[in-house]
Motif scaffolding. Structure first.
Motif, short mmCIF file in Angstrom:
data_model
loop_
_atom_site.label_atom_id
_atom_site.label_comp_id
_atom_site.label_asym_id
_atom_site.label_seq_id
_atom_site.Cartn_x
_atom_site.Cartn_y
_atom_site.Cartn_z
N ARG A 122 64.70 15.52 -18.51
CA ARG A 122 65.67 14.76 -19.30
C ARG A 122 66.38 15.68 -20.30
O ARG A 122 67.60 15.60 -20.46
N GLU A 123 65.63 16.57 -20.94
CA GLU A 123 66.24 17.52 -21.87
C GLU A 123 67.26 18.41 -21.16
O GLU A 123 68.37 18.62 -21.66
N TYR A 124 66.89 18.92 -19.99
CA TYR A 124 67.80 19.75 -19.19
C TYR A 124 69.05 18.95 -18.81
O TYR A 124 70.18 19.43 -18.94
N LEU A 125 68.86 17.71 -18.35
CA LEU A 125 69.99 16.88 -17.95
C LEU A 125 70.91 16.59 -19.12
O LEU A 125 72.14 16.59 -18.98
N GLU A 126 70.34 16.34 -20.29
CA GLU A 126 71.16 16.06 -21.47
C GLU A 126 71.98 17.28 -21.88
O GLU A 126 73.14 17.14 -22.30
N GLU A 127 71.41 18.48 -21.75
CA GLU A 127 72.17 19.70 -22.03
C GLU A 127 73.34 19.84 -21.05
O GLU A 127 74.46 20.16 -21.45
N GLU A 128 73.06 19.62 -19.77
CA GLU A 128 74.11 19.71 -18.75
C GLU A 128 75.16 18.61 -18.95
O GLU A 128 76.36 18.85 -18.78
N ALA A 129 74.71 17.42 -19.30
CA ALA A 129 75.62 16.30 -19.52
C ALA A 129 76.58 16.58 -20.67
O ALA A 129 77.76 16.25 -20.61
N ALA A 130 76.06 17.20 -21.73
CA ALA A 130 76.90 17.53 -22.88
C ALA A 130 78.01 18.52 -22.48
O ALA A 130 79.13 18.44 -22.99
N LEU A 131 77.70 19.41 -21.56
CA LEU A 131 78.68 20.39 -21.11
C LEU A 131 79.64 19.83 -20.06
O LEU A 131 80.82 20.17 -20.05
N SER A 132 79.11 18.99 -19.18
CA SER A 132 79.91 18.53 -18.04
C SER A 132 80.48 17.13 -18.19
O SER A 132 81.37 16.75 -17.45
#
Length: 151
Positions: free
Chosen positions: A120-130
């Motif tokens: 979830r942490e990884y996805l949230e980082e990617e989501a913030a960028l993408s």
């Protein structure tokens, strides 16, 4: 050794026919740092046989989806070839439908809750960028692979 020379060496030493080997390019876990090196070592030791990535990353960036049967040349943080993997299974599924059996194939976490928290942490980082949302319905790309050649 260059990636192209490593690929040619693989083809020669294994007898794999160029037309039968769907070369999809290079794969690098992280550009720098301990995380990428740890993942590479897990892969080389046989403990990491799968990975997850956000499906929306491919859609938003208009990248082709990986396909079962594709070969990737895995490079380290200095872009040195380490091994070649073949994708044996590719699936798109919601984050909430990932099983512990699937998550264990990443070889990184001791329990499912730890995996979910880190993912979830990884996805949230990617989501913030993408620019996509993270929830139980967030689609993940699950890629299962096997090492077919190593340095």
């Amino acid at each position: 050794m260059t990636s192209q020379a490593f690929w040619e060496q693989y083809l020669t030493e294994t007898g794999q026919q160029r037309e039968d080997a769907s070369y999809a390019g290079e794969l690098q876990f992280e550009n720098t740092g301990a995380v990428g090196q740890t993942q590479l070592l897990l892969l080389l030791s046989g403990k990491k046989t799968a990975l997850f990535s956000p499906f929306d990353f491919y859609v938003i960036n208009r990248l082709p989806l990986p396909l079962t049967g594709a070969f990737y040349l895995v490079v380290d943080s200095t872009r040195e070839p380490e091994c070649i993997i073949e994708l044996t299974d590719v699936q798109v599924l919601p984050f909430g439908e990932v099983t512990w059996e699937m998550a264990q194939l990443e070889g990184e976490d001791a329990d499912f809750d730890a995996w979910k928290d880190k993912q979830r942490e990884y996805l949230e980082e990617e989501a913030a960028l993408s620019g996509f949302d993270v929830n139980a319905e967030t689609k993940l790309l699950f890629e299962k692979f096997r090492v077919v050649y190593r340095r």
